[in-house]
Design an enzyme around this catalytic site. Sequence first.
Site, PDB file in Angstrom:
ATOM      1  N   LYS A 198      67.365  58.409  67.521  1.00  0.00           N
ATOM      2  CA  LYS A 198      66.772  59.082  68.676  1.00  0.00           C
ATOM      3  C   LYS A 198      67.346  58.512  69.981  1.00  0.00           C
ATOM      4  CE  LYS A 198      62.509  60.106  66.082  1.00  0.00           C
ATOM      5  NZ  LYS A 198      61.049  59.867  65.953  1.00  0.00           N
ATOM      6  N   TYR A 255      60.986  70.210  65.137  1.00  0.00           N
ATOM      7  CA  TYR A 255      59.615  69.694  64.980  1.00  0.00           C
ATOM      8  C   TYR A 255      58.572  70.820  64.918  1.00  0.00           C
ATOM      9  CZ  TYR A 255      60.801  64.706  65.608  1.00  0.00           C
ATOM     10  OH  TYR A 255      61.275  63.420  65.436  1.00  0.00           O
ATOM     11  N   PHE A 301      50.666  65.287  70.955  1.00  0.00           N
ATOM     12  CA  PHE A 301      51.835  64.541  71.433  1.00  0.00           C
ATOM     13  C   PHE A 301      53.123  65.378  71.440  1.00  0.00           C
ATOM     14  CE2 PHE A 301      51.346  63.531  66.857  1.00  0.00           C
ATOM     15  CZ  PHE A 301      52.587  63.899  66.359  1.00  0.00           C
ATOM     16  N   ARG A 350      63.898  57.047  54.040  1.00  0.00           N
ATOM     17  CA  ARG A 350      62.610  56.816  54.728  1.00  0.00           C
ATOM     18  C   ARG A 350      62.180  55.353  54.570  1.00  0.00           C
ATOM     19  NH1 ARG A 350      59.760  60.847  57.753  1.00  0.00           N
ATOM     20  NH2 ARG A 350      57.810  60.294  56.742  1.00  0.00           N
ATOM     21  N   THR A 385      56.190  55.385  60.379  1.00  0.00           N
ATOM     22  CA  THR A 385      56.243  56.082  61.672  1.00  0.00           C
ATOM     23  C   THR A 385      55.800  55.168  62.812  1.00  0.00           C
ATOM     24  OG1 THR A 385      55.740  58.138  60.507  1.00  0.00           O
ATOM     25  CG2 THR A 385      55.458  58.152  62.895  1.00  0.00           C
ATOM     26  N   ARG A 401      62.587  50.192  61.713  1.00  0.00           N
ATOM     27  CA  ARG A 401      61.558  50.205  62.764  1.00  0.00           C
ATOM     28  C   ARG A 401      60.833  48.864  62.852  1.00  0.00           C
ATOM     29  NH1 ARG A 401      59.701  56.110  60.784  1.00  0.00           N
ATOM     30  NH2 ARG A 401      60.883  57.422  62.236  1.00  0.00           N
ATOM     31  N   ASN A 457      60.166  55.278  68.436  1.00  0.00           N
ATOM     32  CA  ASN A 457      60.424  54.637  67.130  1.00  0.00           C
ATOM     33  C   ASN A 457      61.857  54.797  66.617  1.00  0.00           C
ATOM     34  OD1 ASN A 457      60.215  57.292  66.382  1.00  0.00           O
ATOM     35  ND2 ASN A 457      58.539  57.025  64.928  1.00  0.00           N
ATOM     36  N   HIS A 466      64.794  58.976  62.973  1.00  0.00           N
ATOM     37  CA  HIS A 466      64.124  60.030  62.203  1.00  0.00           C
ATOM     38  C   HIS A 466      64.794  60.154  60.843  1.00  0.00           C
ATOM     39  CE1 HIS A 466      62.815  64.019  60.891  1.00  0.00           C
ATOM     40  NE2 HIS A 466      64.090  64.244  60.615  1.00  0.00           N
ATOM     41  N   GLU A 511      66.929  70.743  57.839  1.00  0.00           N
ATOM     42  CA  GLU A 511      67.348  69.974  59.021  1.00  0.00           C
ATOM     43  C   GLU A 511      68.874  69.886  59.097  1.00  0.00           C
ATOM     44  OE1 GLU A 511      65.081  66.339  58.667  1.00  0.00           O
ATOM     45  OE2 GLU A 511      63.201  67.365  59.157  1.00  0.00           O
TER      46      GLU A 511
END
Length: 155
Positions: A16, A56, A64, A92, A98, A109, A119, A122, A133
């Site tokens: 990100k 998203y 949010f 993941r 998250t 993270r 964070n 993704h 995606e």
Amino acid sequence: LNDDTMSNEQTFIAIKPDGVQRGLIGPIISRFEARGYKLAAIKLMTASKDHLEKHYEDLSEKPFFPGLIKYMGSGPICAMVWEGRDAVKTGRALLGATNPLASPPGTIRGDYAIETGRNICHGSDSVENAKKEIALWFKEGEVQTYKSALHDWIY
Ligand code: RTP
């Protein structure tokens, strides 16, 4: 040597804007390479609002959501496809939870972040979403098929 279909599984991983601006592209890529995954696609891209809203779309009702879209559009994202056995689930696991505070040291993270809203990365949460995606972020021909040196040694 094992050529089962899971070893061709692909996941969409994005660094990100905060991760890119903090200089974390290298460390994040290193972890996927070290684990034995193969990089199949990579590009830097500043995503439009429309693109991010598609990415998203499942979260569009969340409070949010507007802040998330603004954050994700605030600078370039490093979009990648990583390939290898169980790439979605293990991807993941490499990223962590998250909420970075709930993510143990040793995860990306857990080592580099403390805020859910910043964070840094993704990862697709299912094989089905990974396919969606990858199709959203990459054109055909941008995702490479090749036999890396890893293949003979990891599998
Ligand atoms: P991602 O899609 O980015 O990998 O994250 P995820 O599956 O772990 O989490 P998800 O629930 O899908 O949320 C997507 C992203 O939205 C931001 N978020 N903010 N302020 C909040 O309470 C909140 N909750 C989620 C995070 O950037 C999260 O990664």
